[in-house]
Design a protein around this motif. Structure first.
Motif, PDB file in Angstrom:
ATOM      1  N   GLY B  28      10.498   0.101  -3.715  1.00 16.94           N
ATOM      2  CA  GLY B  28      10.598   1.327  -4.520  1.00 16.94           C
ATOM      3  C   GLY B  28      11.410   1.106  -5.777  1.00 16.94           C
ATOM      4  O   GLY B  28      11.053   1.607  -6.851  1.00 16.94           O
ATOM      5  N   TYR B  29      12.512   0.358  -5.636  1.00 13.11           N
ATOM      6  CA  TYR B  29      13.353   0.083  -6.805  1.00 13.11           C
ATOM      7  C   TYR B  29      12.555  -0.639  -7.893  1.00 13.11           C
ATOM      8  O   TYR B  29      12.600  -0.283  -9.069  1.00 13.11           O
ATOM      9  CB  TYR B  29      14.555  -0.748  -6.366  1.00 13.11           C
ATOM     10  CG  TYR B  29      15.384  -1.265  -7.510  1.00 13.11           C
ATOM     11  CD1 TYR B  29      16.229  -0.423  -8.219  1.00 13.11           C
ATOM     12  CD2 TYR B  29      15.316  -2.614  -7.904  1.00 13.11           C
ATOM     13  CE1 TYR B  29      16.984  -0.893  -9.277  1.00 13.11           C
ATOM     14  CE2 TYR B  29      16.069  -3.087  -8.953  1.00 13.11           C
ATOM     15  CZ  TYR B  29      16.903  -2.227  -9.633  1.00 13.11           C
ATOM     16  OH  TYR B  29      17.644  -2.689 -10.685  1.00 13.11           O
ATOM     17  N   SER B  32      10.106   1.555  -9.579  1.00  7.75           N
ATOM     18  CA  SER B  32      10.796   2.471 -10.485  1.00  7.75           C
ATOM     19  C   SER B  32      11.122   1.763 -11.799  1.00  7.75           C
ATOM     20  O   SER B  32      10.973   2.342 -12.878  1.00  7.75           O
ATOM     21  CB  SER B  32      12.082   2.977  -9.817  1.00  7.75           C
ATOM     22  OG  SER B  32      12.863   3.694 -10.735  1.00  7.75           O
ATOM     23  N   GLN B  33      11.573   0.518 -11.691  1.00  9.25           N
ATOM     24  CA  GLN B  33      11.897  -0.231 -12.903  1.00  9.25           C
ATOM     25  C   GLN B  33      10.648  -0.487 -13.753  1.00  9.25           C
ATOM     26  O   GLN B  33      10.684  -0.386 -14.968  1.00  9.25           O
ATOM     27  CB  GLN B  33      12.536  -1.573 -12.512  1.00  9.25           C
ATOM     28  CG  GLN B  33      13.877  -1.418 -11.808  1.00  9.25           C
ATOM     29  CD  GLN B  33      14.919  -0.775 -12.703  1.00  9.25           C
ATOM     30  OE1 GLN B  33      15.184  -1.260 -13.803  1.00  9.25           O
ATOM     31  NE2 GLN B  33      15.505   0.324 -12.249  1.00  9.25           N
ATOM     32  N   ARG B  38      11.699   8.123 -12.278  1.00  6.93           N
ATOM     33  CA  ARG B  38      12.886   8.354 -11.447  1.00  6.93           C
ATOM     34  C   ARG B  38      12.482   8.491  -9.987  1.00  6.93           C
ATOM     35  O   ARG B  38      11.318   8.762  -9.678  1.00  6.93           O
ATOM     36  CB  ARG B  38      13.613   9.616 -11.908  1.00  6.93           C
ATOM     37  CG  ARG B  38      14.182   9.507 -13.305  1.00  6.93           C
ATOM     38  CD  ARG B  38      14.981  10.737 -13.659  1.00  6.93           C
ATOM     39  NE  ARG B  38      15.421  10.705 -15.042  1.00  6.93           N
ATOM     40  CZ  ARG B  38      16.462   9.989 -15.496  1.00  6.93           C
ATOM     41  NH1 ARG B  38      17.152   9.239 -14.651  1.00  6.93           N
ATOM     42  NH2 ARG B  38      16.799  10.020 -16.764  1.00  6.93           N
ATOM     43  N   SER B  39      13.466   8.354  -9.140  1.00 14.66           N
ATOM     44  CA  SER B  39      13.166   8.378  -7.694  1.00 14.66           C
ATOM     45  C   SER B  39      12.558   9.718  -7.270  1.00 14.66           C
ATOM     46  O   SER B  39      11.686   9.766  -6.391  1.00 14.66           O
ATOM     47  CB  SER B  39      14.444   8.125  -6.907  1.00 14.66           C
ATOM     48  OG  SER B  39      15.423   9.101  -7.226  1.00 14.66           O
ATOM     49  N   GLY B  40      13.014  10.807  -7.926  1.00 16.91           N
ATOM     50  CA  GLY B  40      12.500  12.129  -7.558  1.00 16.91           C
ATOM     51  C   GLY B  40      11.033  12.310  -7.875  1.00 16.91           C
ATOM     52  O   GLY B  40      10.370  13.177  -7.307  1.00 16.91           O
ATOM     53  N   THR B  41      10.534  11.483  -8.798  1.00 17.05           N
ATOM     54  CA  THR B  41       9.104  11.525  -9.114  1.00 17.05           C
ATOM     55  C   THR B  41       8.349  10.472  -8.311  1.00 17.05           C
ATOM     56  O   THR B  41       7.253  10.722  -7.797  1.00 17.05           O
ATOM     57  CB  THR B  41       8.886  11.271 -10.623  1.00 17.05           C
ATOM     58  OG1 THR B  41       9.668  12.207 -11.353  1.00 17.05           O
ATOM     59  CG2 THR B  41       7.429  11.407 -11.006  1.00 17.05           C
ATOM     60  N   LEU B  42       8.949   9.312  -8.216  1.00 17.48           N
ATOM     61  CA  LEU B  42       8.266   8.177  -7.597  1.00 17.48           C
ATOM     62  C   LEU B  42       7.999   8.397  -6.104  1.00 17.48           C
ATOM     63  O   LEU B  42       6.865   8.192  -5.625  1.00 17.48           O
ATOM     64  CB  LEU B  42       9.120   6.913  -7.790  1.00 17.48           C
ATOM     65  CG  LEU B  42       8.582   5.646  -7.137  1.00 17.48           C
ATOM     66  CD1 LEU B  42       7.250   5.247  -7.761  1.00 17.48           C
ATOM     67  CD2 LEU B  42       9.591   4.508  -7.252  1.00 17.48           C
ATOM     68  N   TYR B  43       9.004   8.833  -5.369  1.00 20.01           N
ATOM     69  CA  TYR B  43       8.833   8.879  -3.908  1.00 20.01           C
ATOM     70  C   TYR B  43       7.852   9.958  -3.442  1.00 20.01           C
ATOM     71  O   TYR B  43       7.047   9.703  -2.554  1.00 20.01           O
ATOM     72  CB  TYR B  43      10.198   9.001  -3.217  1.00 20.01           C
ATOM     73  CG  TYR B  43      10.812   7.636  -3.074  1.00 20.01           C
ATOM     74  CD1 TYR B  43      10.643   6.889  -1.910  1.00 20.01           C
ATOM     75  CD2 TYR B  43      11.506   7.055  -4.113  1.00 20.01           C
ATOM     76  CE1 TYR B  43      11.171   5.614  -1.790  1.00 20.01           C
ATOM     77  CE2 TYR B  43      12.037   5.782  -4.015  1.00 20.01           C
ATOM     78  CZ  TYR B  43      11.863   5.069  -2.851  1.00 20.01           C
ATOM     79  OH  TYR B  43      12.368   3.796  -2.734  1.00 20.01           O
ATOM     80  N   PRO B  44       7.876  11.145  -4.043  1.00 22.74           N
ATOM     81  CA  PRO B  44       6.811  12.092  -3.670  1.00 22.74           C
ATOM     82  C   PRO B  44       5.409  11.557  -3.959  1.00 22.74           C
ATOM     83  O   PRO B  44       4.476  11.773  -3.191  1.00 22.74           O
ATOM     84  CB  PRO B  44       7.119  13.329  -4.520  1.00 22.74           C
ATOM     85  CG  PRO B  44       8.589  13.270  -4.723  1.00 22.74           C
ATOM     86  CD  PRO B  44       8.905  11.813  -4.851  1.00 22.74           C
ATOM     87  N   LEU B  46       4.536   8.328  -3.927  1.00 22.80           N
ATOM     88  CA  LEU B  46       4.254   7.323  -2.893  1.00 22.80           C
ATOM     89  C   LEU B  46       3.905   8.007  -1.561  1.00 22.80           C
ATOM     90  O   LEU B  46       3.004   7.555  -0.848  1.00 22.80           O
ATOM     91  CB  LEU B  46       5.475   6.405  -2.713  1.00 22.80           C
ATOM     92  CG  LEU B  46       5.819   5.511  -3.922  1.00 22.80           C
ATOM     93  CD1 LEU B  46       7.128   4.749  -3.665  1.00 22.80           C
ATOM     94  CD2 LEU B  46       4.697   4.531  -4.210  1.00 22.80           C
ATOM     95  N   MET B  47       4.642   9.084  -1.270  1.00 27.30           N
ATOM     96  CA  MET B  47       4.343   9.815  -0.030  1.00 27.30           C
ATOM     97  C   MET B  47       2.914  10.320  -0.028  1.00 27.30           C
ATOM     98  O   MET B  47       2.192  10.201   0.957  1.00 27.30           O
ATOM     99  CB  MET B  47       5.289  11.024   0.112  1.00 27.30           C
ATOM    100  CG  MET B  47       6.669  10.698   0.606  1.00 27.30           C
ATOM    101  SD  MET B  47       7.641  12.188   0.766  1.00 27.30           S
ATOM    102  CE  MET B  47       6.916  12.889   2.224  1.00 27.30           C
TER     103      MET B  47
END
Lengths: 500, 110
Positions: B28-29, B32-33, B38-44, B46-47
């Motif tokens: 994930g890191y 993101s790079q 940002r994590s708040g956008t990336l992880y949803p 990916l989910m």
């Protein structure tokens, strides 16, 4: 060796700690799939070197918390139940307000002010109560190691507590308010009236004796007459002719009332059609306030009417045909005609055809639309009514009773004296319409017929109110059952969960 | 009009990054790079891709002692095919100029 304090490094450590706490806080608020993804997000935290970057990364966990909350909000039927409780509470409040305003219009303004003051006191109290309840529930859950999301949803609990408190408060407030209103009415003017023939008098008085806790009861004689003339002139000559407009070239916008002469005559006749009498010889006097003879009100009694002209009846008027009449016409039915003190009004009894001549000695003022507890427009001594009815008058009872007492009394009287006329003076509409002399009553039969729809309307209204209340109570029971079952299911899940 | 699934610019960025090395596992890191999300956008994102079957996930053992296991992602066969089709459609609509104007993606992580 002393350690040097570096503000940047301290802030960085603070941000890193905050990031960890934020992730822990988020982890406590998600479960299932979101929890796994939050763990995935948290596992990357060590890749960032600065505390600020870690904090920014950890903040992304809040999106996952929100995603989980949003997922829970969708497709859960029982989630609507707290909202339903609040909606029902609001509906109950509106119903109570409407019901009170409809029944006690003349108290509506006072109640509005009292409610406003009450809200100022109640809102902070309610907030404090809710906060205390939520805190208690939270502590209880913490003590039980409850980590199931369903039990942890603050908004659900808050809505449930607020809704329940609102319902309890409103029901309590409604009951208290009804009691207070009844108490106020029992101390004020007559709230109900009954007019019965001599034949029904015994049954009515027996029913009244069985009514517990009656604040006050006044008995008058009453009868209906047909006015024939004023000062020897037929009513059609007393009444002014229909108003006329000047030529259109002078007053193009002039509009005249559309009343016919017959309607105007009927309006004048209404002033004299019904007679309410008093036992003047024994001190039962018309209770009049603001009378300009300087005497003021009649002491402890309640004020019925305002007397602007002439004098009021006294004990010296006993066994005479001196009367007081209304100075104005209800609903402006007789424009242009004003009684003059000293006028002689000739009337004919509708019961015995006896003709008598009444002398106007004073006038009172009836405010149009006000629920005045009168049973006749002409106020006279009992001897007048006895002479007109041949000793068999109708009996009018002015009663100060609560709404509950009124309903019980009316129900009983409909059974034992169905011909008796029943008046609810707390209902503005029906009082204005049903007081004899206010409308086109011309004989006792017409009076009875005119009142019949009121009885039917009252019964239908009562049935509707009871039905509405029953529906509300049933809805509250259903919602409460849903909530209890939902909580019970959550408790079972909690008990079955490993590690609890 | 409802938007087609997985056609948002952010999703296309993630798909593009994953397609750079479709058989590799991505952190994930690193994603993101590479995508600047940002994590708040990336992880949803990916989910959602995982829920749709475009992405497979697994936990990997920590590379250094004392560190937690890390979550990694890669496109499924079906996901890779769909992602390639989505990207092709997007490029056809926007043209290659738009593609070159976006941040470059240099290789895949892990």
């Amino acid at each position: 060796m002393s350690r040097r304090f570096l503000p940047g490094a301290a802030l960085d450590r603070l941000a890193a700690r905050t990031a960890c706490r934020l992730l822990a806080w988020s982890a406590a608020r998600v479960e299932g799939n979101e929890r796994a993804w939050l763990d995935a997000l948290a596992a990357e935290l060590d890749e960032f070197e600065s505390g600020g970057a870690q904090l920014l990364w950890a903040a992304g966990g809040l999106r996952l918390v929100w995603r989980g909350e949003r997922r829970q909000l969708v497709g859960r039927a029982y989630r609507f139940s707290p909202v339903l409780v609040i909606v029902l509470g609001v509906a109950l409040f509106v119903w109570l307000a409407f019901s009170i305003a409809q029944q006690y219009v003349w108290l509506a303004l006072g109640l509005g002010v009292l409610t406003g003051i009450g809200v100022l006191v109640a809102v902070p109290t309610l907030i404090a109560l809710v906060r205390a309840c939520v805190k208690l529930v939270s502590r209880w859950l913490a003590a039980r190691h409850a980590d199931q999301q369903r039990l942890r949803r603050t908004w659900s609990r808050l809505a449930l507590v607020v809704g329940s408190l609102c319902l309890v408060s409103l029901v309590g407030l409604g009951l208290a308010l009804n009691g207070a209103v009844d108490q106020m009415l029992a101390q004020g003017p007559a709230t109900a009236g009954v007019v019965a023939s001599a034949a029904d008098r015994g049954a009515v008085e027996a029913a009244l004796r069985q009514l517990p806790g009656m604040a006050r009861q006044d008995v008058y004689l009453t009868t209906l007459v047909k006015p024939l003339s004023v000062n020897g002139m037929p009513l059609s000559e007393v009444a002014p002719g229909p108003p006329l407009c000047p030529p259109k070239s002078l007053a193009p916008n002039c509009q005249v009332p559309t009343r016919t002469l017959a309607q105007v005559v009927q309006g004048i006749a209404d002033k004299f059609t019904s007679i309410q009498s008093f036992d003047l010889a024994h001190g039962q006097l018309p209770d009049i306030t603001n009378f300009d003879d300087g005497a003021g009100s009649n002491g402890p009694g309640y004020n019925q009417i305002i007397g602007p002209r002439g004098r009021r009846l006294t004990a010296s008027d006993a066994n005479t045909y001196n009367v007081m009449v209304a100075a104005n016409c209800p609903k402006q039915a007789c424009p242009g005609y004003e009684p003059v003190n000293g006028d002689l009004v000739t009337v004919e009894s509708l019961v015995t055809r006896q003709i008598v001549q009444l002398r106007i000695v004073g006038q009172y003022y009836v405010e149009d639309g006000q629920p005045i507890p009168l049973f006749g427009m002409v106020l006279a001594d009992d001897s007048v009514v006895r002479a007109l009815t041949g000793g068999a008058p109708s009996y009018a009872y002015g009663l100060r009773i609560s709404a509950t007492q009124r309903q019980a009394l009316f129900a009983q009287l409909r059974a034992v004296a169905p011909a008796a006329q029943l008046y609810d003076f707390t209902r503005l509409g029906s009082a204005s319409r049903s007081v004899p002399g206010y409308t086109d009553f011309t004989d006792p039969f017409a009076a009875e017929l005119a009142f019949a729809p009121d009885q039917a309307g009252l019964q239908a209204g009562q049935i509707g109110e009871v039905a509405l209340l029953a529906a509300l109570l049933a809805s509250i029971l259903i919602v409460a059952t849903w909530e209890i079952r939902a909580l019970a299911r959550a408790r079972r899940t909690l008990s079955a969960a490993p590690g609890t | 009009m409802a938007r087609l699934p997985n056609t948002s610019p952010q999703t296309l960025l993630v798909l593009e990054a994953l397609l750079e090395a479709p058989t590799a596992w991505h952190y994930g890191y690193a994603l993101s790079q590479r995508t600047s999300l940002r994590s708040g956008t990336l992880y949803p994102l990916l989910m959602r891709l995982a829920e749709q079957g475009w992405l497979e996930t697994r936990w990997t053992e920590p590379e250094r002692p004392g560190r937690p296991p890390r979550h990694t992602y890669r496109l499924t066969t079906e996901g890779a095919r769909s992602a390639a089709a989505q990207l092709a459609n997007a490029r056809a609509e926007r043209g290659e100029t738009a593609h070159h104007s976006r941040p470059g993606i240099e290789g895949a992580g892990a």
